[in-house]
Scaffold this motif. Sequence first.
Motif, PDB file in Angstrom:
ATOM      1  N   PRO A   8      -3.177  42.356 -27.224  1.00 56.59           N
ATOM      2  CA  PRO A   8      -2.778  43.471 -26.252  1.00 56.59           C
ATOM      3  C   PRO A   8      -4.048  44.091 -25.587  1.00 56.59           C
ATOM      4  CG  PRO A   8      -1.663  43.723 -28.591  1.00 56.59           C
ATOM      5  CD  PRO A   8      -2.680  42.531 -28.624  1.00 56.59           C
ATOM      6  N   TRP A   9      -5.184  44.061 -26.125  1.00 59.75           N
ATOM      7  CA  TRP A   9      -6.165  44.592 -25.642  1.00 59.75           C
ATOM      8  C   TRP A   9      -6.696  43.623 -24.375  1.00 59.75           C
ATOM      9  CZ3 TRP A   9      -8.188  49.184 -25.374  1.00 59.75           C
ATOM     10  CH2 TRP A   9      -9.560  49.290 -24.764  1.00 59.75           C
ATOM     11  N   GLU A  10      -6.601  42.230 -24.656  1.00 60.36           N
ATOM     12  CA  GLU A  10      -6.900  41.236 -23.675  1.00 60.36           C
ATOM     13  C   GLU A  10      -5.760  41.436 -22.469  1.00 60.36           C
ATOM     14  OE1 GLU A  10      -9.483  37.574 -25.884  1.00 60.36           O
ATOM     15  OE2 GLU A  10      -7.198  38.194 -26.406  1.00 60.36           O
ATOM     16  N   GLU A  11      -4.615  41.443 -22.800  1.00 58.84           N
ATOM     17  CA  GLU A  11      -3.614  41.803 -21.880  1.00 58.84           C
ATOM     18  C   GLU A  11      -3.784  42.901 -20.825  1.00 58.84           C
ATOM     19  OE1 GLU A  11       0.178  41.588 -23.819  1.00 58.84           O
ATOM     20  OE2 GLU A  11      -0.248  39.645 -24.595  1.00 58.84           O
ATOM     21  N   GLN A  12      -4.348  44.008 -21.453  1.00 63.39           N
ATOM     22  CA  GLN A  12      -4.422  45.062 -20.720  1.00 63.39           C
ATOM     23  C   GLN A  12      -5.577  44.831 -19.724  1.00 63.39           C
ATOM     24  OE1 GLN A  12      -4.847  48.066 -23.909  1.00 63.39           O
ATOM     25  NE2 GLN A  12      -2.577  48.750 -23.585  1.00 63.39           N
ATOM     26  N   ARG A  13      -6.565  44.181 -20.451  1.00 60.06           N
ATOM     27  CA  ARG A  13      -7.788  44.015 -19.442  1.00 60.06           C
ATOM     28  C   ARG A  13      -7.470  43.005 -18.501  1.00 60.06           C
ATOM     29  NH1 ARG A  13     -11.875  42.295 -23.267  1.00 60.06           N
ATOM     30  NH2 ARG A  13     -10.803  40.372 -23.354  1.00 60.06           N
ATOM     31  N   GLU A  14      -6.641  42.153 -18.616  1.00 57.81           N
ATOM     32  CA  GLU A  14      -6.231  41.173 -17.364  1.00 57.81           C
ATOM     33  C   GLU A  14      -5.492  41.855 -16.530  1.00 57.81           C
ATOM     34  OE1 GLU A  14      -4.463  37.766 -19.474  1.00 57.81           O
ATOM     35  OE2 GLU A  14      -6.092  37.128 -20.334  1.00 57.81           O
ATOM     36  N   ALA A  15      -4.626  42.806 -17.011  1.00 58.41           N
ATOM     37  CA  ALA A  15      -3.541  43.311 -16.003  1.00 58.41           C
ATOM     38  C   ALA A  15      -4.454  44.384 -15.193  1.00 58.41           C
ATOM     39  CB  ALA A  15      -2.673  44.133 -16.904  1.00 58.41           C
ATOM     40  N   MET A  16      -5.432  44.942 -15.677  1.00 59.65           N
ATOM     41  CA  MET A  16      -6.323  45.811 -14.782  1.00 59.65           C
ATOM     42  C   MET A  16      -6.997  44.878 -13.829  1.00 59.65           C
ATOM     43  SD  MET A  16      -7.691  48.756 -13.767  1.00 59.65           S
ATOM     44  CE  MET A  16      -7.249  49.942 -15.035  1.00 59.65           C
ATOM     45  N   PHE A  19      -4.667  43.912 -11.104  1.00 58.14           N
ATOM     46  CA  PHE A  19      -4.464  44.833 -10.081  1.00 58.14           C
ATOM     47  C   PHE A  19      -5.569  45.161  -9.187  1.00 58.14           C
ATOM     48  CE2 PHE A  19      -4.588  49.477  -9.152  1.00 58.14           C
ATOM     49  CZ  PHE A  19      -3.484  49.730  -8.366  1.00 58.14           C
ATOM     50  N   ILE A  20      -6.902  45.300  -9.656  1.00 59.29           N
ATOM     51  CA  ILE A  20      -7.958  45.659  -8.875  1.00 59.29           C
ATOM     52  C   ILE A  20      -8.104  44.466  -7.847  1.00 59.29           C
ATOM     53  CG2 ILE A  20     -10.463  45.428  -8.905  1.00 59.29           C
ATOM     54  CD1 ILE A  20     -10.281  46.885 -11.660  1.00 59.29           C
ATOM     55  N   ARG A  21      -7.886  42.946  -8.152  1.00 59.13           N
ATOM     56  CA  ARG A  21      -7.994  41.920  -7.214  1.00 59.13           C
ATOM     57  C   ARG A  21      -6.902  42.153  -6.259  1.00 59.13           C
ATOM     58  NH1 ARG A  21      -6.438  38.104 -10.196  1.00 59.13           N
ATOM     59  NH2 ARG A  21      -8.517  37.557 -11.072  1.00 59.13           N
ATOM     60  N   SER A  22      -5.509  42.689  -6.686  1.00 59.64           N
ATOM     61  CA  SER A  22      -4.694  42.588  -5.531  1.00 59.64           C
ATOM     62  C   SER A  22      -4.932  43.915  -4.713  1.00 59.64           C
ATOM     63  CB  SER A  22      -3.192  42.752  -6.193  1.00 59.64           C
ATOM     64  OG  SER A  22      -3.150  44.273  -6.992  1.00 59.64           O
ATOM     65  N   GLN A  23      -5.354  44.834  -5.229  1.00 62.58           N
ATOM     66  CA  GLN A  23      -5.679  46.092  -4.490  1.00 62.58           C
ATOM     67  C   GLN A  23      -6.798  45.687  -3.218  1.00 62.58           C
ATOM     68  OE1 GLN A  23      -3.870  48.919  -3.895  1.00 62.58           O
ATOM     69  NE2 GLN A  23      -2.499  47.536  -5.131  1.00 62.58           N
ATOM     70  N   ARG A  24      -7.813  45.046  -3.844  1.00 65.00           N
ATOM     71  CA  ARG A  24      -8.965  44.518  -3.088  1.00 65.00           C
ATOM     72  C   ARG A  24      -8.571  43.723  -1.833  1.00 65.00           C
ATOM     73  NH1 ARG A  24     -11.519  39.888  -2.766  1.00 65.00           N
ATOM     74  NH2 ARG A  24     -10.853  39.287  -4.933  1.00 65.00           N
ATOM     75  N   MET A  25      -7.557  42.681  -2.208  1.00 64.32           N
ATOM     76  CA  MET A  25      -6.923  41.941  -1.344  1.00 64.32           C
ATOM     77  C   MET A  25      -6.264  42.443  -0.451  1.00 64.32           C
ATOM     78  SD  MET A  25      -6.412  38.561  -3.627  1.00 64.32           S
ATOM     79  CE  MET A  25      -6.195  37.147  -2.452  1.00 64.32           C
ATOM     80  N   LEU A  26      -5.384  43.422  -0.711  1.00 64.75           N
ATOM     81  CA  LEU A  26      -4.460  44.278   0.203  1.00 64.75           C
ATOM     82  C   LEU A  26      -5.333  45.212   1.129  1.00 64.75           C
ATOM     83  CD1 LEU A  26      -1.561  45.575  -2.214  1.00 64.75           C
ATOM     84  CD2 LEU A  26      -1.482  43.921  -0.247  1.00 64.75           C
ATOM     85  N   LEU A  45     -18.210  42.272 -10.872  1.00 66.62           N
ATOM     86  CA  LEU A  45     -16.789  42.352 -10.260  1.00 66.62           C
ATOM     87  C   LEU A  45     -15.658  41.172 -10.635  1.00 66.62           C
ATOM     88  CD1 LEU A  45     -17.568  44.266  -6.936  1.00 66.62           C
ATOM     89  CD2 LEU A  45     -16.361  45.068  -9.098  1.00 66.62           C
ATOM     90  N   SER A  46     -16.394  40.008 -10.432  1.00 66.08           N
ATOM     91  CA  SER A  46     -15.282  38.869 -10.530  1.00 66.08           C
ATOM     92  C   SER A  46     -14.885  38.751 -11.969  1.00 66.08           C
ATOM     93  CB  SER A  46     -16.257  37.726  -9.974  1.00 66.08           C
ATOM     94  OG  SER A  46     -15.396  36.513 -10.227  1.00 66.08           O
ATOM     95  N   GLN A  47     -15.765  38.822 -12.778  1.00 69.77           N
ATOM     96  CA  GLN A  47     -15.348  39.083 -14.240  1.00 69.77           C
ATOM     97  C   GLN A  47     -14.347  39.864 -14.652  1.00 69.77           C
ATOM     98  OE1 GLN A  47     -19.378  39.129 -16.047  1.00 69.77           O
ATOM     99  NE2 GLN A  47     -19.597  36.935 -16.026  1.00 69.77           N
ATOM    100  N   ILE A  48     -14.520  40.929 -14.120  1.00 69.05           N
ATOM    101  CA  ILE A  48     -13.579  42.162 -14.229  1.00 69.05           C
ATOM    102  C   ILE A  48     -12.034  41.767 -13.604  1.00 69.05           C
ATOM    103  CG2 ILE A  48     -12.785  44.586 -13.633  1.00 69.05           C
ATOM    104  CD1 ILE A  48     -15.771  45.236 -13.647  1.00 69.05           C
ATOM    105  N   GLU A  49     -12.266  41.071 -12.650  1.00 65.94           N
ATOM    106  CA  GLU A  49     -10.913  40.838 -11.687  1.00 65.94           C
ATOM    107  C   GLU A  49     -10.313  39.497 -12.654  1.00 65.94           C
ATOM    108  OE1 GLU A  49     -11.359  39.814  -7.976  1.00 65.94           O
ATOM    109  OE2 GLU A  49     -11.769  42.057  -7.167  1.00 65.94           O
ATOM    110  N   ARG A  50     -11.289  38.884 -13.184  1.00 69.22           N
ATOM    111  CA  ARG A  50     -10.549  37.623 -14.072  1.00 69.22           C
ATOM    112  C   ARG A  50     -10.160  38.189 -15.510  1.00 69.22           C
ATOM    113  NH1 ARG A  50     -14.761  33.515 -14.027  1.00 69.22           N
ATOM    114  NH2 ARG A  50     -16.097  35.092 -13.437  1.00 69.22           N
TER     115      ARG A  50
END
Length: 121
Positions: A8-16, A19-26, A45-50
Amino acid sequence: MTSENTSPWEEQREAMGAFIRSQRMLSNMSLRQLSQATQISNAYLSQIERGMHDPTLRVLVQIGDALHLSIEEMLQKAKETEDAEESVLTVEAAIAADTVLSPPEKQALLAVYRSYVASHL
């Protein structure tokens, strides 16, 4: 999308990260532009987005400021993204398990479904 072996922790990290990637692209920002706006390296930043790193609160604040988002908004949207991913997995599993549709029909239905989902993230 997450696998069955993901915590679940990894899922939350991936979801965050998603979301950051989608907001950056938007916001029509490149990773480099976000890096310059936040003073955080492209690589980090790339590692956070992934979903490879847990960002600190300071880093989230910097990203939020650059994307004009509050911390509360970022956390809520990341949670919603995680919930949406779980829903997508359920729908895709149902399509794959359908015994009436042919494999090409399933692929076509999945392609249409995924395009609709992508337009809402």
